[in-house]
Design a protein around this motif. Sequence first.
Motif, PDB file in Angstrom:
ATOM      1  N   GLU A 472     -10.808  -0.711  -6.972  1.00 13.78           N
ATOM      2  CA  GLU A 472     -11.587   0.119  -6.035  1.00 13.78           C
ATOM      3  C   GLU A 472     -12.981   0.412  -6.593  1.00 13.78           C
ATOM      4  OE1 GLU A 472     -10.229   0.865  -2.976  1.00 13.78           O
ATOM      5  OE2 GLU A 472      -8.583  -0.356  -3.753  1.00 13.78           O
ATOM      6  N   ASN A 492     -14.294  -0.226  -0.852  1.00 11.41           N
ATOM      7  CA  ASN A 492     -13.214  -1.099  -0.382  1.00 11.41           C
ATOM      8  C   ASN A 492     -12.541  -0.431   0.810  1.00 11.41           C
ATOM      9  OD1 ASN A 492     -13.775  -2.605  -2.625  1.00 11.41           O
ATOM     10  ND2 ASN A 492     -11.756  -2.372  -3.584  1.00 11.41           N
ATOM     11  N   HIS A 495      -6.206  -1.647   2.274  1.00 14.05           N
ATOM     12  CA  HIS A 495      -5.718  -3.025   2.215  1.00 14.05           C
ATOM     13  C   HIS A 495      -4.625  -3.195   3.267  1.00 14.05           C
ATOM     14  CE1 HIS A 495      -8.128  -3.423  -1.380  1.00 14.05           C
ATOM     15  NE2 HIS A 495      -7.607  -2.284  -1.789  1.00 14.05           N
ATOM     16  N   CYS A 519     -16.396 -11.837  -4.138  1.00 13.64           N
ATOM     17  CA  CYS A 519     -17.196 -10.694  -3.657  1.00 13.64           C
ATOM     18  C   CYS A 519     -18.691 -10.956  -3.925  1.00 13.64           C
ATOM     19  CB  CYS A 519     -16.811  -9.402  -4.385  1.00 13.64           C
ATOM     20  SG  CYS A 519     -15.230  -8.712  -3.907  1.00 13.64           S
TER      21      CYS A 519
END
Lengths: 726, 269
Positions: A472, A492, A495, A519
């Motif tokens: 995170e 983030n 999920h 990323c």
Amino acid sequence: MSIGTSPPRRDGLEKLSGRALYADDFRPDGLLYGATVRSDRAHAKILSIERDPAFDWSDVTVVTAKDLPGPNIVTLMTDDQPILADGITRHVTEPIALVAAPTRERALAAANAVKITYEDLPSLFDPLLAEGHDVRIYGDDNVFKRLHIQHGVRTDTTSHLIRGRYRTGLQEQLYIEPQSMIASPRADGGFTVRGSMQCPYYVDRAVKRMLGHDRLNVVQAVTGGGFGGKEEYPSMLACHVVLLAQATGRPVKITYGRGEDLRATTKRHPAIIDLATLVSPEGELLELHARLWMDGGAYHTLSTVVLSRAILHVGGPYRCPFFDLEGTVVATNTPPNGAFRGFGAPQAQWAMERHMDRIARELGIDPLELRWRNLYREGDVTATGQALQDPGAFAVLRAAEAAAAAPVVRKTVRPGVENAELREGRGIAMAWHGCGFTGNGEAKIRGKVALEVRGSEVAVLSSSTDIGQGTETIFPMIVADTLGISMDRVFNTEHDTGIVPDSGPTVASRTAMVVGGTCEKAAQQLLGRLRKEHGEGDFDSLLQRWRAADRGLLRVEETYEVDASVVWDPETYQGDAYPTFGWSCVIVDLRVDVDTGEVIYDRVVTATDVGKALSPVLAEGQIEGGTLQALGWATAEEVVLDARGCMRNDRLTNYIIPTALDAPEFVTALVEIPFAGGPFGAKGIGEIPMDAPAAAVAQAIERAVGARLDSLPMTPERVLAAMEIR
Amino acid sequence: MSAPVTALFRPRTLNDALKMRAEQPGATVMAGGTDVMVYIESGTLKPTAILDLWGCSGLRWQQSITGGQFHGAGLTCTDVLRSGQSHPLLEAAAATVGAVQIQNRATLGGNICNASPAGDTLPVWLALKAEFEVASVRGRRRIPAASFWQGYKKIDLRPDELFLGILIPPLFGHTHFRKVGTRLAQSISKVVFAGRYNPGVDACLAFGAVGPTPMRCLKAETALVAGAAVDDVVQLVREEIAPIDDIRSTAVYRRQVAGNIVRRWLTSL
Ligand SMILES: Cc1cc2nc3c(=O)[nH]c(=O)nc-3n(C[C@H](O)[C@H](O)[C@H](O)COP(=O)(O)OP(=O)(O)OC[C@H]3O[C@@H](n4cnc5c(N)ncnc54)[C@H](O)[C@@H]3O)c2cc1C
């Protein structure tokens, strides 16, 4: 720039203040509690499943294998493990039936009131006898997988043959939060699954296959540790809660108690490793022959890939002109073993490091000197024919030696130990660890990451979960630095498989390196897209222009592509086994109490090649935590099984992991040999801390009191017995 | 899982406590609860009523009185460590119980009445020849520590009695405490030892976790006082204790370690 600094963890305050919501904290309206009826036999036919007529079943729902909507398979690698045992049980604690009731107490009472009758079958527990045994657990011969690698040129010079057998036992991951999962029916006839897990898409695939439809989303709840224990096991638990939710039409939660979690869930594979080496009189390795057996337990789970990582690491960080490596993982009637930090590499390298000590002893060479002579150098070729670039073996050894030059500050001992005779010992061991998936794993997965601009913030969408290791925090750092904005503006998302793309599982030391790299590329793509449309400028000015042009949602998706120069042949196991390797050296200073065989850890120096320390504090946390877990494996943690293969020491009072007081002073040196394929040069670091410490401890104990131990764990009982004094 | 607890009694004074104990002999007595709550969680104890002594004044005090030092049953390990007035053997034992959180709740009375053979303070009471004071509405009794633990988890306490405290007589000699567990906190003893030796006068070699109750090695003590060689004393210790193989350790290890500890101590005097 945030990379290279250590901003506070994103999840830190919530966890410290108790506000973080773990799976068991969710109590949706109408919630029912589930419980699991488990086998109490190692191997038996299931003759009947009956409800105790004396029990009040009015508010209880019972589900067995015959209620399954789809195939009775926990989808993972091999279709061998049932969601609920049907007709036969192959290990103690195997799930046979499920119950749901309005309270946890009622559910547990109901589970106890389901009566199962069995006809016992002969059972098998010794992995060395498993292959071809009359007791059939898997396939024709109980072999889940055999792997054989041969590479290089045999020697024709005079040399010493040195052999040894090394063993390791079961180890429990011991995440703080036990397994926990909730399924809630959705309006469209599907389900939302929320729970403690590492790999939302593993769960997603397993449950969809069972259901036979796609009306499902899987959401990771805040997860209290995984260490591999929440890699594959949650798929089974998710199938269970969904079955109960389907049967009752209500949300259903199952949270394991600690005892159930310890008895029923996966452990580290025990291993027996025979090594035979030909060594020159100067101590150069000329040939390495390895025969390795692993106990997979009753079902396959991830055993094949655990075995392959074990075999690929068994040579340790040492050059050798000829390798002949064979490994076999077999079925026995114990609960299945599975993923655990290191994934086979710690077992294999325990053996090789102990073997290096044996070579040193037999040839009369100092163990450290022996390692110097054999460490991998630039361009050396591994057992798979991979030519190494920038191997960090010498760098970590030098860094560790430098850090260990400072005097050891001995721990104060507690009352009663003042008059004890404590003998000091120092041990050194080394390891390498392949970062990311083995072989063509990444090419198969093609993990994806999406970025979405939301207002002035950027959302990172991935299925890479934070299980305590810092995802995170790390992903926002990578994206923010690439975009040139403050990390406060990047976060983030949850999920949730209904929203995030599949970035692959959160395993194999791959999250920061592989998904973090994706990323970085996604952020570059985002910038590139803005620049293409709006010319030069920083992110914010480009974004303004995008907005002014009223271009709508700004979203990019990036897929991890394996470098074309990476070659891997899964048939012959030749080629580039890993995109890169991490390297570590561990120097342990300890004292052994000669009256009790107890070990006091004074200081552990580690030097680890991390590529780039994205956040030094998080990197140190991974390394120190992993090292302590390895010290537990070395001298304390022992799973005691009864005659049925069931864990007897199923409480925290008797499955002994180290406490804060047992921890040594850690001196943690981060060595940075950048990996071009990782974000900002980063390599995976999650697992390598598990590899070398146990062997360093063994060498230190040997130095201190002369006890030579080749089996783990080295409990005080075994140390004292091996001392053979008095 | 626990059956519901339907009654909770929280006496403020000793008299009330004894009265409630007499009226509710079925209620589970709880002091710090660090044993009781574990039993409830694991299902081995299913209390329907609880007599909670935590807030009972009159149990949590420590004083020098005629005949020695009195420790109230309600003193916690932390109380012992903070007061600095307790015998060093007791301090050493208290410091090894669980970890700080447990020490803050774990009482001396609880450790004694729980009667686990591995209870860390138990050999201390034997080594110090302590006397235990128990009481009911019918009156008080004193029991020598050596006869309080009658069998595995069996104590000389009647259903209407409460444990009040411990009297330690003035004694002389060298003392030594040693706990052996696998880790440095939250560790249940594999062997725990408390010894006192006054050369030429008397000796006490007391162990926990090597038999169904904490125990003294009487033959070894006699030999020691009579001037036997250390090796012979060690030999007698190993013969007298009765350790078993269990989930925490082995009989062989316990026997060896018990002897080693005694040898180390006696040779360091
Ligand atoms: C995590 C953990 C670690 C531990 N570590 C250790 C350790 O290292 N060493 C060790 O020795 N113990 C250890 N224990 C056990 C426990 O903490 C000790 O035995 C403690 O001294 C018990 O005291 P208590 O006040 O909590 O007892 P409680 O749980 O309240 O009671 C224990 C028993 O004594 C009875 N009792 C208590 N007070 C009285 C009284 N006044 N009159 C009559 N009966 C009474 C109760 O009915 C019960 O049967 C540990 C426990 C835990 C949970």
